[in-house]
Write an enzyme that holds these catalytic residues in place. Structure first.
Site, PDB file in Angstrom:
ATOM      1  N   CYS A 120      18.382 -91.404 -55.003  1.00  0.00           N
ATOM      2  CA  CYS A 120      18.858 -92.169 -53.851  1.00  0.00           C
ATOM      3  C   CYS A 120      19.092 -93.629 -54.241  1.00  0.00           C
ATOM      4  O   CYS A 120      20.116 -94.220 -53.894  1.00  0.00           O
ATOM      5  CB  CYS A 120      17.857 -92.077 -52.715  1.00  0.00           C
ATOM      6  SG  CYS A 120      18.365 -92.930 -51.216  1.00  0.00           S
ATOM      7  N   CYS A 217      12.083 -88.748 -47.276  1.00  0.00           N
ATOM      8  CA  CYS A 217      12.591 -88.980 -45.922  1.00  0.00           C
ATOM      9  C   CYS A 217      13.155 -87.733 -45.256  1.00  0.00           C
ATOM     10  O   CYS A 217      13.032 -87.567 -44.051  1.00  0.00           O
ATOM     11  CB  CYS A 217      13.630 -90.098 -45.938  1.00  0.00           C
ATOM     12  SG  CYS A 217      15.143 -89.737 -46.856  1.00  0.00           S
TER      13      CYS A 217
END
Length: 381
Positions: A120, A217
């Site tokens: 990410c 997440c």
């Protein structure tokens, strides 16, 4: 505006007043990035807050404790309103799915243990978001990561955070030299997370007492298997649990339910000594188990190396460094032997247990806090 060489250098390294220095702050909605934004706004910088919506907004609203979820977008917006700077939310759902979530699922199906937070940073935050910051005519981009950027003789260098307990170098090893020239990490020098929370209280931020995010997440409650099953239903194919000699000792309901080094939940009774998962073989649908000694590894193949040293990687046959093979473990003495600009073999001077393909191997200087980059572990024992 061109740099004014007669003006003193500001805290972000530019020879002009803070008011003439635009900085985009990547705001996750947590206390760390909120403090960075508030601190820079308080110092008079031209701050622009940007938050990425990375996955389904409806589901995100219901999930607390993970970055970039609905409640966190709301918190980031409130901080921006309180401190008086603009804040934007960018929809990166498709980018995030293609660059991070799909690879995460495929890596698990291939028997690896991926680290999506690194991908990410590498493929979304420090690539697309960084380009967005440049499009906004920002001089730099700041984040709330606990890592340090220091100027060396040959330009900016990446260094571990002052607080070893908060250091995030393992997740940022793939930061390139070009990215490092544009990035800033204002919290890396702080001695503890308590200092960050005190700053949040000083600025009166609503997130001052907000808990740190713990899970990946997009993985609710740490249940990787449930997420992968939604993305790749075939991952539930059953198979055999076998010992090191290939003898069947049990059965399983999908390789994705297991990780290297796992001891609990194997469902194998009647054994006098504890056994561990030592290898995953998705092609044969085998979970291979053995004694703890079978987990020990000294030779680790590395690829996709990002090298952050002034001297070229191939300039030496051997580099005596320290390496981390898991985020929660301290660096260990090792010898790095380059094969090419992007591949190498790492020899640990003392064996490490549970080294898994898909994890990162991060390189550290033995004589300083500097990070020399790292690479990806790509096959097992």
């Amino acid at each position: 505006m061109p740099l004014d060489s007669t003006h003193p250098v500001n805290s972000l390294g530019f020879a002009k007043p803070p008011s003439q220095t635009r900085v985009v702050v990547a705001m996750s909605g947590g206390v760390d990035s909120s403090v960075v934004a508030a601190m820079l706004a308080d110092e008079g910088y031209d701050v622009v807050g940007v938050t990425l919506q990375l996955y389904d907004h409806g589901a995100a609203l219901a999930k607390k404790g993970a970055c970039c979820a609905g409640v966190d977008i709301h918190d980031a917006r409130r901080v921006a309103e309180e401190m008086g700077f603009p804040h934007y939310v960018l929809d990166y759902e498709n980018v995030f799915k293609d660059a991070v979530i799909d690879e995460f699922a495929d890596a698990y199906l291939a028997g690896a243990t991926p680290v999506p937070c690194i991908r990410c940073n590498e493929r979304v935050k420090f690539k697309d978001l960084l380009e967005t910051a440049k499009d906004l005519d920002a001089d730099c981009m700041a984040t709330g990561h606990y890592i340090q950027r220091k100027m060396g003789d040959n330009g900016p260098e990446l260094h571990s955070a002052t607080d070893a307990n908060r250091d995030q170098s393992y997740f940022l090893f793939s930061t390139t030299e070009d990215q490092l020239s544009y990035l800033r990490f204002p919290l890396g020098h702080l001695a503890s997370k308590d200092e960050t929370r005190k700053l949040a209280q000083k600025y009166g931020l609503v997130v001052a007492d907000k808990p740190d995010s713990q899970d990946i997440c997009f993985v609710p409650d740490g249940n990787y298997a449930s997420v992968i099953l939604k993305l790749r239903p075939e991952a539930a194919d059953p198979g055999d649990i076998v010992d090191l000699d290939g003898n069947v000792v049990g059965s399983h309901k999908g390789v994705i339910h297991y990780t290297i080094g796992q001891r609990r939940g194997l469902g194998i009774g009647g054994l006098t000594d504890p056994i561990y998962v030592v290898k995953l073989d998705p092609e044969k649908k085998h979970v291979v188990v053995g004694p703890k000694s079978a987990l020990s590894t000294r030779i680790i193949p590395i690829r996709e190396i990002n090298w952050l040293n002034d001297e070229p990687l191939m300039s030496k046959e051997e580099w005596h460094i320290s390496v981390k093979v898991r985020s929660t473990r301290p660096p260990r003495d090792a010898i790095l032997r380059p094969i090419s600009e992007t591949e190498a073999t790492v020899e640990l001077l003392s064996a490490e247990e549970g080294v898994s393909p898909g994890q990162a191997c991060v390189f550290y200087d033995n004589d300083s806090s500097r990070i020399f980059g790292g690479g990806w572990i790509w096959r097992g024992n």
